[in-house]
Design a protein around this motif. Structure first.
Motif, PDB file in Angstrom:
ATOM      1  N   LEU A   1       0.448  -1.482  -0.055  1.00 47.72           N
ATOM      2  CA  LEU A   1       0.185  -0.330  -0.085  1.00 47.72           C
ATOM      3  C   LEU A   1       0.823   1.490  -0.130  1.00 47.72           C
ATOM      4  CD1 LEU A   1      -2.770  -0.292   2.631  1.00 47.72           C
ATOM      5  CD2 LEU A   1      -3.003  -0.872  -0.023  1.00 47.72           C
ATOM      6  N   ARG A   2       1.950   1.326   0.759  1.00 46.95           N
ATOM      7  CA  ARG A   2       2.440   2.695   0.744  1.00 46.95           C
ATOM      8  C   ARG A   2       3.676   2.734  -0.496  1.00 46.95           C
ATOM      9  NH1 ARG A   2       4.582   4.556   5.261  1.00 46.95           N
ATOM     10  NH2 ARG A   2       6.821   5.512   4.645  1.00 46.95           N
ATOM     11  N   THR A   3       3.946   1.577  -1.552  1.00 45.81           N
ATOM     12  CA  THR A   3       4.038   1.673  -2.539  1.00 45.81           C
ATOM     13  C   THR A   3       3.122   2.656  -3.701  1.00 45.81           C
ATOM     14  OG1 THR A   3       5.699  -0.198  -2.030  1.00 45.81           O
ATOM     15  CG2 THR A   3       5.691   0.243  -4.465  1.00 45.81           C
ATOM     16  N   ILE A   4       2.505   2.080  -3.105  1.00 47.91           N
ATOM     17  CA  ILE A   4       0.900   2.459  -4.063  1.00 47.91           C
ATOM     18  C   ILE A   4       0.416   3.627  -4.048  1.00 47.91           C
ATOM     19  CG2 ILE A   4      -1.517   1.948  -4.650  1.00 47.91           C
ATOM     20  CD1 ILE A   4      -0.941  -0.970  -4.736  1.00 47.91           C
ATOM     21  N   ALA A   5       0.630   3.901  -2.606  1.00 52.10           N
ATOM     22  CA  ALA A   5       0.849   5.459  -2.507  1.00 52.10           C
ATOM     23  C   ALA A   5       1.803   6.526  -2.809  1.00 52.10           C
ATOM     24  CB  ALA A   5       0.838   5.269  -0.465  1.00 52.10           C
ATOM     25  N   GLY A   6       2.686   5.733  -3.488  1.00 55.06           N
ATOM     26  CA  GLY A   6       3.476   6.709  -3.139  1.00 55.06           C
ATOM     27  C   GLY A   6       5.068   7.146  -2.961  1.00 55.06           C
ATOM     28  N   LEU A   7       4.576   6.553  -1.382  1.00 52.00           N
ATOM     29  CA  LEU A   7       6.153   6.819  -0.325  1.00 52.00           C
ATOM     30  C   LEU A   7       6.814   5.967  -0.735  1.00 52.00           C
ATOM     31  CD1 LEU A   7       3.464   6.672   2.353  1.00 52.00           C
ATOM     32  CD2 LEU A   7       4.287   8.518   1.992  1.00 52.00           C
TER      33      LEU A   7
ATOM     34  N   SER B   1      -4.221  11.373  -6.784  1.00 52.72           N
ATOM     35  CA  SER B   1      -5.810  10.504  -6.708  1.00 52.72           C
ATOM     36  C   SER B   1      -5.627  10.311  -5.297  1.00 52.72           C
ATOM     37  CB  SER B   1      -6.192   9.999  -7.638  1.00 52.72           C
ATOM     38  OG  SER B   1      -5.094   9.141  -8.339  1.00 52.72           O
ATOM     39  N   PHE B   2      -4.673   9.976  -4.876  1.00 55.21           N
ATOM     40  CA  PHE B   2      -5.044   8.766  -3.321  1.00 55.21           C
ATOM     41  C   PHE B   2      -4.948   9.871  -2.384  1.00 55.21           C
ATOM     42  CE2 PHE B   2      -1.820   6.752  -6.212  1.00 55.21           C
ATOM     43  CZ  PHE B   2      -2.931   5.585  -6.516  1.00 55.21           C
ATOM     44  N   ALA B   3      -6.154   9.109  -1.145  1.00 61.42           N
ATOM     45  CA  ALA B   3      -5.787   9.226  -0.204  1.00 61.42           C
ATOM     46  C   ALA B   3      -5.467   8.579   0.913  1.00 61.42           C
ATOM     47  CB  ALA B   3      -6.991  10.182   0.462  1.00 61.42           C
ATOM     48  N   TYR B   4      -4.026   8.464   1.696  1.00 62.37           N
ATOM     49  CA  TYR B   4      -3.663   7.099   2.365  1.00 62.37           C
ATOM     50  C   TYR B   4      -4.028   7.666   3.828  1.00 62.37           C
ATOM     51  CZ  TYR B   4       0.017   4.774   4.638  1.00 62.37           C
ATOM     52  OH  TYR B   4       1.382   3.755   5.104  1.00 62.37           O
ATOM     53  N   ALA B   5      -4.693   6.400   4.079  1.00 56.48           N
ATOM     54  CA  ALA B   5      -4.554   6.120   6.190  1.00 56.48           C
ATOM     55  C   ALA B   5      -4.016   5.152   6.298  1.00 56.48           C
ATOM     56  CB  ALA B   5      -5.366   6.586   6.668  1.00 56.48           C
ATOM     57  N   ALA B   6      -2.688   5.266   7.196  1.00 56.61           N
ATOM     58  CA  ALA B   6      -2.501   4.172   8.153  1.00 56.61           C
ATOM     59  C   ALA B   6      -2.282   3.915   9.414  1.00 56.61           C
ATOM     60  CB  ALA B   6      -1.162   4.377   7.808  1.00 56.61           C
ATOM     61  N   HIS B   7      -1.709   3.398   9.656  1.00 60.99           N
ATOM     62  CA  HIS B   7      -1.619   3.074  11.538  1.00 60.99           C
ATOM     63  C   HIS B   7      -1.607   3.988  12.196  1.00 60.99           C
ATOM     64  CE1 HIS B   7      -0.791  -1.657  10.574  1.00 60.99           C
ATOM     65  NE2 HIS B   7      -0.155  -1.253   9.438  1.00 60.99           N
TER      66      HIS B   7
ATOM     67  N   ASP C   1       4.020  11.044   7.057  1.00 62.38           N
ATOM     68  CA  ASP C   1       3.756  10.331   5.718  1.00 62.38           C
ATOM     69  C   ASP C   1       2.713  10.593   5.104  1.00 62.38           C
ATOM     70  OD1 ASP C   1       5.600   8.340   6.081  1.00 62.38           O
ATOM     71  OD2 ASP C   1       4.064   7.050   6.869  1.00 62.38           O
ATOM     72  N   LEU C   2       1.384  11.324   5.517  1.00 60.79           N
ATOM     73  CA  LEU C   2      -0.034  11.590   4.810  1.00 60.79           C
ATOM     74  C   LEU C   2       0.269  13.298   4.676  1.00 60.79           C
ATOM     75  CD1 LEU C   2      -1.784  11.546   8.279  1.00 60.79           C
ATOM     76  CD2 LEU C   2      -1.876   9.807   6.656  1.00 60.79           C
ATOM     77  N   VAL C   3       1.542  13.670   4.936  1.00 61.60           N
ATOM     78  CA  VAL C   3       1.843  15.150   4.267  1.00 61.60           C
ATOM     79  C   VAL C   3       2.264  15.053   2.516  1.00 61.60           C
ATOM     80  CG1 VAL C   3       3.377  17.346   4.415  1.00 61.60           C
ATOM     81  CG2 VAL C   3       2.698  17.005   6.248  1.00 61.60           C
TER      82      VAL C   3
ATOM     83  N   VAL D   1      16.170  14.277   1.663  1.00 62.53           N
ATOM     84  CA  VAL D   1      16.130  12.970   2.132  1.00 62.53           C
ATOM     85  C   VAL D   1      14.789  12.396   2.955  1.00 62.53           C
ATOM     86  CG1 VAL D   1      19.024  13.473   2.241  1.00 62.53           C
ATOM     87  CG2 VAL D   1      17.514  14.651   3.456  1.00 62.53           C
ATOM     88  N   LEU D   2      14.624  13.442   2.553  1.00 62.75           N
ATOM     89  CA  LEU D   2      13.145  12.997   4.142  1.00 62.75           C
ATOM     90  C   LEU D   2      12.683  12.120   2.964  1.00 62.75           C
ATOM     91  CD1 LEU D   2      11.915  13.696   7.116  1.00 62.75           C
ATOM     92  CD2 LEU D   2      10.081  15.609   5.067  1.00 62.75           C
ATOM     93  N   ARG D   3      12.372  12.311   1.873  1.00 64.38           N
ATOM     94  CA  ARG D   3      11.899  10.868   0.734  1.00 64.38           C
ATOM     95  C   ARG D   3      12.628   9.680   1.164  1.00 64.38           C
ATOM     96  NH1 ARG D   3      11.361  15.526  -3.635  1.00 64.38           N
ATOM     97  NH2 ARG D   3       9.526  15.450  -3.059  1.00 64.38           N
ATOM     98  N   ILE D   4      13.541   9.652   1.418  1.00 66.55           N
ATOM     99  CA  ILE D   4      14.548   8.780   1.465  1.00 66.55           C
ATOM    100  C   ILE D   4      14.485   8.348   2.755  1.00 66.55           C
ATOM    101  CG2 ILE D   4      17.196   8.251   1.758  1.00 66.55           C
ATOM    102  CD1 ILE D   4      18.171   9.593  -0.315  1.00 66.55           C
ATOM    103  N   ASN D   5      14.269   8.479   3.850  1.00 66.34           N
ATOM    104  CA  ASN D   5      13.849   8.602   4.717  1.00 66.34           C
ATOM    105  C   ASN D   5      12.800   7.979   5.317  1.00 66.34           C
ATOM    106  OD1 ASN D   5      16.678   8.590   7.230  1.00 66.34           O
ATOM    107  ND2 ASN D   5      15.967  10.464   6.949  1.00 66.34           N
ATOM    108  N   LEU D   6      11.023   8.235   4.370  1.00 67.81           N
ATOM    109  CA  LEU D   6       9.875   7.886   4.484  1.00 67.81           C
ATOM    110  C   LEU D   6       9.956   6.389   4.020  1.00 67.81           C
ATOM    111  CD1 LEU D   6       8.068  10.693   3.757  1.00 67.81           C
ATOM    112  CD2 LEU D   6       8.189   9.964   6.252  1.00 67.81           C
ATOM    113  N   ARG D   7      10.555   5.860   3.665  1.00 68.77           N
ATOM    114  CA  ARG D   7      10.961   4.325   3.005  1.00 68.77           C
ATOM    115  C   ARG D   7      10.347   3.754   3.878  1.00 68.77           C
ATOM    116  NH1 ARG D   7      15.218   4.621  -2.070  1.00 68.77           N
ATOM    117  NH2 ARG D   7      14.128   6.585  -3.159  1.00 68.77           N
TER     118      ARG D   7
END
Lengths: 206, 218
Positions: free
Chosen positions: A45-51, A65-71, B78-80, B212-218
């Motif tokens: 899910l994180r991969t699909i959300a682009g994280l 187009s994504f709204a992501y909600a996690a733990h 993550d949400l931001v 670096v934040l993007r890398i750390n968020l992975r």
């Protein structure tokens, strides 16, 4: 607003956990992801959300187009429920929070500090955030944790309303939400471990 | 963006540790100096610009790990990152919020602290100016350090070790500007160098921090 995932390989800590994941999610549909703990649902899910970037494969969806909600719900304990919701609404360029407040029965809680809420109330606030994003594809990771049956029903109603309005939802969950959606068991996609990171070690630093 | 800024400022005021903490720390450092070097006013007025700058720098350092760590813990980052806000803008706004809660109070309170250290009269204007020009760089560089260490448990000490060497140019030219101002010498060169460092940091580091934040968020 169609989400297409093709031949996705997702990795956690540099090791592939799921491979060959492919599915299509059309608007108005929900897709429930199932699978045992540790199989890689959250990672997917994180991969699909682009994280995080996929090791291979493609995720095709319209931009933003994504709204992501996690733990974790991303709530600030020193802000009130209303301030938390209004913050997220303005981040996503929306101003109306009434619909979200009603859908998750938060009216009485609005002036309270988020830090003073119970775990279930926090979760409800975290899910109400989805409604103020105005995004069409919801990516939800275990959304019903710490919710009671009544709140689960409320949540299922909110998802149904979202689907009826042309949205779609990708939900990883262990319980039956009573949604008329497709089910994808990711168990068979478990990576066999012969995948080396194609971009090599340096990729993590680029 | 503005919502993020107002939220950060609100949190700094409500949760404490924003406006007050850095300032109180600065005050204590400045008060401790005469105890450690002796109450000779001649000596104090000579070392005052350097001590004030060092104190300001340490006070800035104190709150750096709060810039991103809290947002990391409760999942806000993550949400931001999945929101319409560009991450570069997010870290820039976070730096600005840090400067308003830490740097700006130091700039405003500096004359009072200068008095405690017997700063020569012509030095006050230059002290305020040097802090006003230099402290934004401290916040921006600090945000970069915070982005580097965001996923680490107890990354605070590592953050200090990473960030302090990066503060050296700002400290050199900031303290030099304040010293020259206090002694009535020419101030153009250190002022331009200090401003150059600050603007360079503001222009470049948000991009590095976001990366670096993007890398750390992975």
């Amino acid at each position: 607003m169609t989400l297409t995932v093709s031949d996705l390989i997702v990795a956690r800590g540099g090791i592939a956990v799921l491979e060959g994941v492919s599915f299509t999610l059309k608007s108005g549909r929900a897709l429930v992801i199932r699978g045992p703990n540790g199989i890689g649902k959250t990672t997917m899910l994180r991969t699909i959300a682009g994280l995080q970037p996929p090791m291979a494969g493609k995720v095709d969806a319209p931009e933003e187009s994504f709204a992501y909600a996690a733990h974790s719900d991303g709530l600030k304990s020193m802000l009130s429920v209303e301030e938390n919701l209004r913050f997220w609404a303005s981040v996503f360029g929306q101003s109306d929070i009434d619909g979200a407040v009603q859908a998750f029965d938060l009216e009485d809680l609005l002036p309270r500090l988020a830090g003073a809420l119970s775990a279930g109330q926090k979760r409800r606030l975290g899910l109400a955030r989805l409604l103020v994003t105005g995004r069409s594809i919801w990516i939800l990771d275990e959304p019903t944790v710490s919710l009671d049956t009544q709140s689960v029903a409320r949540f299922a109603d909110a998802v149904r309303a979202h689907l009826a309005a042309g949205g779609s939802a990708l939900i990883a969950t262990h319980i039956d939400l009573g949604l008329e959606g497709d089910v994808l068991d990711v168990g068979p996609f478990k990576a066999t471990g012969h995948h080396a990171d194609p971009a090599g070690f340096d990729e993590s630093f680029l | 963006m503005i919502a993020l800024l107002t939220r950060d400022l609100k949190l700094a005021v409500r949760a404490g540790g924003g406006f007050g903490l850095g300032l109180a720390f600065f005050l204590i450092v400045v008060i401790l100096v005469p105890f450690s070097v002796g109450p000779e006013s001649v000596l104090l007025s000579r070392i005052a610009p350097g001590i004030l700058w060092l104190g300001a720098l340490l006070a800035c350092l104190l709150s750096l790990d709060r810039i991103l760590a809290l947002d990391w813990e409760d999942g806000t980052l993550d949400l931001v990152a999945t929101s319409p806000l560009p991450l570069e803008g997010v870290v820039a706004v976070k730096s600005l919020a840090h400067w308003i809660t830490t740097g700006l109070p130091l700039v405003i309170a500096a004359p009072v602290f200068g008095l405690l250290l017997n700063l020569p009269a012509p030095g006050y204007v230059w002290l305020i100016l040097s802090l006003a020009v230099g402290t934004p760089a401290l916040s921006v560089v600090g945000t970069f350090g915070a982005a580097l260490t965001v996923g680490l448990k107890r990354g605070g000490l590592l953050l200090s070790l990473l960030v302090l060497p990066l503060y050296v140019p700002t400290l050199i030219f900031g303290a030099e500007l304040a010293r020259r101002g206090a002694e009535g010498q020419a101030t153009t060169t250190p002022l331009l160098m200090l401003a150059g460092i600050t603007f360079g940091a503001i222009a470049l580091l948000p991009f590095a921090s976001a990366l670096v934040l993007r890398i750390n968020l992975r």
